[in-house]
Design a protein around this motif. Structure first.
Motif, mmCIF file in Angstrom:
data_model
loop_
_atom_site.group_PDB
_atom_site.id
_atom_site.type_symbol
_atom_site.label_atom_id
_atom_site.label_comp_id
_atom_site.label_asym_id
_atom_site.label_seq_id
_atom_site.Cartn_x
_atom_site.Cartn_y
_atom_site.Cartn_z
ATOM 1 N N GLY A 252 53.864 38.444 51.573
ATOM 2 C CA GLY A 252 53.954 37.427 52.613
ATOM 3 C C GLY A 252 52.726 36.525 52.649
ATOM 4 O O GLY A 252 51.623 36.917 52.238
ATOM 5 N N ARG A 253 52.917 35.300 53.158
ATOM 6 C CA ARG A 253 51.826 34.328 53.226
ATOM 7 C C ARG A 253 51.913 33.527 54.520
ATOM 8 O O ARG A 253 52.953 33.499 55.186
ATOM 9 C CB ARG A 253 51.867 33.373 52.027
ATOM 10 C CG ARG A 253 51.697 34.075 50.696
ATOM 11 C CD ARG A 253 51.666 33.113 49.516
ATOM 12 N NE ARG A 253 51.481 33.844 48.270
ATOM 13 C CZ ARG A 253 50.597 33.519 47.318
ATOM 14 N NH1 ARG A 253 49.836 32.439 47.469
ATOM 15 N NH2 ARG A 253 50.489 34.248 46.226
ATOM 16 N N LEU A 254 50.801 32.862 54.832
ATOM 17 C CA LEU A 254 50.735 31.953 55.976
ATOM 18 C C LEU A 254 50.000 30.695 55.546
ATOM 19 O O LEU A 254 48.989 30.759 54.832
ATOM 20 C CB LEU A 254 50.030 32.616 57.155
ATOM 21 C CG LEU A 254 49.848 31.800 58.440
ATOM 22 C CD1 LEU A 254 49.952 32.700 59.670
ATOM 23 C CD2 LEU A 254 48.517 31.048 58.453
ATOM 24 N N TYR A 255 50.506 29.535 55.993
ATOM 25 C CA TYR A 255 49.894 28.256 55.650
ATOM 26 C C TYR A 255 49.643 27.447 56.921
ATOM 27 O O TYR A 255 50.449 27.458 57.854
ATOM 28 C CB TYR A 255 50.812 27.423 54.734
ATOM 29 C CG TYR A 255 51.459 28.201 53.615
ATOM 30 C CD1 TYR A 255 50.708 28.808 52.620
ATOM 31 C CD2 TYR A 255 52.854 28.326 53.543
ATOM 32 C CE1 TYR A 255 51.314 29.517 51.590
ATOM 33 C CE2 TYR A 255 53.468 29.024 52.523
ATOM 34 C CZ TYR A 255 52.687 29.630 51.556
ATOM 35 O OH TYR A 255 53.297 30.328 50.537
ATOM 36 N N VAL A 256 48.525 26.724 56.914
ATOM 37 C CA VAL A 256 48.200 25.776 57.970
ATOM 38 C C VAL A 256 48.189 24.382 57.356
ATOM 39 O O VAL A 256 47.454 24.137 56.387
ATOM 40 C CB VAL A 256 46.831 26.087 58.608
ATOM 41 C CG1 VAL A 256 46.509 25.058 59.693
ATOM 42 C CG2 VAL A 256 46.810 27.501 59.183
ATOM 43 N N ILE A 257 49.012 23.485 57.888
ATOM 44 C CA ILE A 257 49.183 22.149 57.296
ATOM 45 C C ILE A 257 48.831 21.096 58.341
ATOM 46 O O ILE A 257 49.452 21.032 59.406
ATOM 47 C CB ILE A 257 50.630 21.946 56.802
ATOM 48 C CG1 ILE A 257 50.972 22.979 55.727
ATOM 49 C CG2 ILE A 257 50.831 20.529 56.272
ATOM 50 C CD1 ILE A 257 52.429 22.972 55.309
ATOM 51 N N GLY A 258 47.823 20.275 58.051
ATOM 52 C CA GLY A 258 47.422 19.203 58.942
ATOM 53 C C GLY A 258 48.197 17.924 58.698
ATOM 54 O O GLY A 258 48.918 17.795 57.699
ATOM 55 N N ASN A 259 48.059 16.968 59.626
ATOM 56 C CA ASN A 259 48.780 15.689 59.543
ATOM 57 C C ASN A 259 50.267 15.908 59.284
ATOM 58 O O ASN A 259 50.894 15.204 58.486
ATOM 59 C CB ASN A 259 48.178 14.803 58.450
ATOM 60 C CG ASN A 259 46.717 14.499 58.704
ATOM 61 O OD1 ASN A 259 46.341 14.145 59.808
ATOM 62 N ND2 ASN A 259 45.893 14.659 57.671
ATOM 63 N N ALA A 260 50.824 16.893 59.998
ATOM 64 C CA ALA A 260 52.182 17.346 59.686
ATOM 65 C C ALA A 260 53.225 16.266 59.901
ATOM 66 O O ALA A 260 54.246 16.231 59.199
ATOM 67 C CB ALA A 260 52.520 18.566 60.541
#
Length: 666
Positions: A252-260
């Motif tokens: 499993g993974r987690l991502y944080v994405i800016g300027n979505a």
């Protein structure tokens, strides 16, 4: 699922006391790693979906101790509305799935289960497997990811047992979860093919499927399968979880994405978490509480907590806290909501109102709307709606849904306070409470008590007050009934004092103390008889509209006199309502003194009233008018002309629309 789409919950003092008392209690479904200095967060609701606990909904305190458990039929995504009702997706019975609306789950007793008098279930016709859901609070919509059906299914939040989709949005692939940013009308879809689909102007664009953009994290593994998704609107940040291969318990993974809102194509997350220390195998859901992330880790039977998920190092970073939990499926925040007065309990001037809703029984012609919304100065009509029913009284809850009595039942109209112009009753958005089990014979006036989750209805045909769960639908029995010896017309419930006032057609007011516990079982505690000079008003007297002004402890009453006489209507104001008994002097009497002439008052059959803290609105049926009497509490009385008027065919009821109805809970 997401904080934006999940909503927040107002906790009653009783529910809060129960929650606090239970904090720190033992439970057999948790093992805990807690770092020094950890601060407890908000409460959570957690849906389970294992072989032995599917449908179990746990209420967790700020330290993730289990406070109490509710047994739902649903087993997938969950979301809370403004009033604390839980919406839940249910695929336990196979296709088609269903949606459950569960009355104030936090305030239910330990190990309670869904019951028809409080809860409802609606079909999701055409769906395969509903997973994540989100609520558009102002629009009154439930949006659900239809896994296996390659679509998003949309329903009105007030829909009932005959529901059909309001819209079905076809997709090129399957979405597991979704988050909706209502202020920008933007939908983010967590796709099982490892992408996030972004749709701008989703509702305004007619629920079209054409994606505006598609995001693909470049730090994904060989197999990518996005599940959980949350959006921070103030920072324009997405946080998403990736289960990878569902059969593998450590990828499993987690991502944080800016300027979505503007990002497009392949993106580099500002933070990516993966590896054995994260304990993520199948992170099927997450919810944000500020920068803190709670993750439902299904394959490893845990809730994982990252105190500051949006910043920090990438890679194999362990969570700050871990709590054992068997097969968690979805999460939602439970956050205190400020308590607002119900519309019938607005006592002080200064509240903002956007309109006055009026029912016509019947409208001037069959093609005319039978519910209209007027400006508060009675200068223009804003919009109209057609129920197609023999409509009687109308009132609103704080979400902006209208409850309307008709000859044999009660209709619930989704977000009528804020929109629906030119529309008609529709099974995709609205529902009925009707049938033999309701016990309704000739329902008239009612009150909506949002804190209790009640709708209180006067039954004129079989004299009684019948109290229904505000989320109930279909042929459902009342929660309880209070029998009356005289036919009632209208009522007003004071939630702060737990006191019920009932306007009776013999010209008196029945008062019931401690109503939520005693439920009128011993009969009325007092009967108020309006009088002048120590003498009751001469027959015929026939009270219809009633408003209790809690701030000044006054009653405002309308008296239609003889229903066959179009010129003998009156208005009364009397004091000490909570303690009055027997003959009670009126302080204001608006009446021309001549039952054979309407006079300047224009009062003939004033069938309903609404009070804005200063001015009184009157549905005057025999004259075909809506009247406004300004500064009613200090009126000199007598043959007083209304301050404002509006011509309306056969107005039956009148209800004010405050500017906070239909608000988002965040």
């Amino acid at each position: 699922m997401n904080a934006n789409g999940k909503g927040f919950l107002w906790l009653s003092p009783l529910a809060m006391a129960v929650a606090l008392a239970a904090c720190g209690s033992d439970d057999n479904d948790r093992g805990r790693i807690t770092l020094p200095g950890e601060q407890p967060g908000n409460q959570l609701l957690m849906m389970h979906n294992g072989s032995s606990n599917a449908g179990q909904v746990d209420l967790l305190d700020g330290r993730l101790n289990v406070i109490q458990t509710f047994n739902a039929d649903a087993n997938e995504g969950i979301a809370l509305d403004l009033l604390g009702n839980l919406y839940a997706a249910n695929d336990s019975g196979g296709a088609p799935s269903r949606l459950q609306a569960l009355h104030k789950v936090v305030e239910r007793s330990e190990n309670a289960s869904a019951v028809s008098t409080l809860d409802r279930s609606l079909p999701a016709a055409g769906s395969m497997t509903l997973k994540g859901i989100a609520i558009a609070h102002e629009a009154g919509l439930v949006m659900a990811a239809n896994l296996g059906g390659n679509s998003i299914e949309v329903f009105g939040t007030a829909a009932g047992e005959n529901a059909v989709p309001l819209a079905s949005t076809p997709l090129a692939g399957n979405a597991w979860d979704l988050v909706y940013d209502e202020p920008s009308d933007r939908l983010f879809l967590a796709m099982t093919n490892g992408t996030v689909v972004v749709v701008d102007d989703y509702v305004a664009g007619g629920f079209m499927a054409t994606p505006s953009r598609t995001l693909t994290p470049d730090t994904a593994g060989t197999v990518s399968n996005i599940h959980g998704i949350a959006y921070q609107a103030d920072t324009d940040t997405l946080v998403i979880t990736d289960v990878g291969d569902a059969a593998v318990a450590d990828d499993g993974r987690l991502y944080v994405i800016g300027n979505a809102s503007t990002a497009n194509g392949t993106v580099t997350p500002s933070r990516s978490l993966f590896g054995p220390a994260t304990m993520m195998g199948n992170p099927v859901d997450l919810v944000l509480d500020g920068d803190k992330a709670y993750i439902a880790e299904k394959s490893n039977d845990a809730v994982l907590v990252y105190n500051n998920v949006v910043s920090g190092n990438s890679g194999d970073v362990a969570p700050d806290n871990v709590v054992d939990s068997t097969k968690p499926e979805s999460l939602v925040l439970v956050v205190n909501q400020p308590v607002l007065a119900d519309l019938s309990d607005i006592d002080e001037s200064g509240t903002g109102f956007t309109g006055v809703a009026v029912t016509s029984n019947a409208p001037a012609s069959p093609s005319d709307p039978d519910v209209v919304v007027l400006d508060v100065d009675l200068g223009a009509m804003q919009r109209g709606f057609t129920t197609g029913l023999d409509r009687e009284s109308l009132g609103f809850n704080q979400m902006g849904d209208a409850y309307i009595t008709y000859d044999t039942g009660l209709a619930v109209i989704n977000r009528l306070a804020t929109g629906r112009d030119g529309e008609m009753f529709a099974a995709s958005r609205d529902r009925l409470i009707e049938g033999a089990n309701t016990g309704l014979s000739s329902p008239k006036g009612f009150d909506v008590a949002d804190q209790q989750g009640w709708v209180l209805v006067t039954d004129n045909g079989d004299p009684a007050v019948r109290v229904y769960g505000a989320q109930a639908g279909g042929d459902v029995a009342p929660l309880f009934s209070t029998s009356l010896s005289v036919a009632p017309w209208d009522l007003d419930y004071d939630p702060d004092e737990d006191r019920l006032y009932v306007a009776l057609t013999d010209g008196s007011v029945a008062v019931f103390d401690e109503y939520s516990t005693r439920r009128g079982s011993a009969g009325a505690d007092r009967v108020i008889i309006p009088a002048e000079g120590g003498v009751a008003f001469a027959a015929p007297t026939n009270l219809h509209g009633i408003v209790h002004v809690a701030e000044t402890d006054q009653l405002i009453l309308s008296d239609v006199g003889s229903g066959a006489n179009p010129t003998d209507g009156k208005l009364y104001v009397l004091g000490n309502a909570s303690g009055a008994d027997g003959l009670t002097e009126v302080s204001v009497r608006i009446d021309d003194g001549d039952n054979n002439a309407v006079g300047a008052t224009q009062l003939g059959n004033p069938v309903d009233i609404a009070f804005d803290g200063e001015h009184l609105y009157v549905a005057e049926k025999s004259q075909g008018m809506v009247l406004r009497f300004d500064n009613i509490l200090s009126s000199a009385g007598g043959d007083v002309a209304p301050s404002l008027t509006w011509m309306q065919s056969a107005p039956e009821s009148v209800s004010l629309i405050s500017d906070d109805l239909g608000r988002s809970p965040e």
